[in-house]
Design a protein around this motif. Sequence first.
Motif, mmCIF file in Angstrom:
data_model
loop_
_atom_site.group_PDB
_atom_site.id
_atom_site.type_symbol
_atom_site.label_atom_id
_atom_site.label_comp_id
_atom_site.label_asym_id
_atom_site.label_seq_id
_atom_site.Cartn_x
_atom_site.Cartn_y
_atom_site.Cartn_z
ATOM 1 N N TYR A 117 5.046 -3.018 -9.896
ATOM 2 C CA TYR A 117 4.670 -3.044 -8.482
ATOM 3 C C TYR A 117 3.658 -4.168 -8.255
ATOM 4 C CZ TYR A 117 6.966 1.428 -7.856
ATOM 5 O OH TYR A 117 7.907 2.413 -7.793
ATOM 6 N N GLN A 126 10.241 1.553 -9.341
ATOM 7 C CA GLN A 126 10.422 0.188 -9.796
ATOM 8 C C GLN A 126 9.728 -0.010 -11.143
ATOM 9 O OE1 GLN A 126 9.408 -2.704 -6.789
ATOM 10 N NE2 GLN A 126 9.858 -1.233 -5.175
ATOM 11 N N ASP A 154 4.152 -4.506 -2.363
ATOM 12 C CA ASP A 154 4.723 -3.167 -2.255
ATOM 13 C C ASP A 154 3.822 -2.223 -1.476
ATOM 14 O OD1 ASP A 154 7.119 -3.595 -3.830
ATOM 15 O OD2 ASP A 154 5.771 -3.767 -5.546
#
Length: 128
Positions: A53, A50, A57
Amino acid sequence: MADKVYPPVTFEEFQPTSYEVWKEEAVTSLKGGDFQKKLFTKTYEGITLQPIYTKADMEYIQETSTFPGREDYLRGAAAAGYIADRWDMAQSVEGATPTQANADILHELKKGATAVNLTIGRKGVVLE
């Protein structure tokens, strides 16, 4: 020329922001580009990285306070981690016969490989 003296950096001037606000700004910066395609990266292992974060997460990770080399081996099998060990340079070798594989392995080791991923035939071979 005299060395410049810079004031200490503080982050008080930056306001905390939410993921939603960050995403909105990122989408605007993409100028019509697809957010998913531009900012998410899929690795060869199938892991999607991603662009940012958050603490949310980390919620799915069961245990983040374990030590390396301890049971469930979430952080690796070596107690010292991998700091003390050098990295191996692995080379894949696909020999049609054991004799050809041996020659290829010796060649790769001579060129600097320190580990070998060996495949002989279509299904590989079990070395005992």
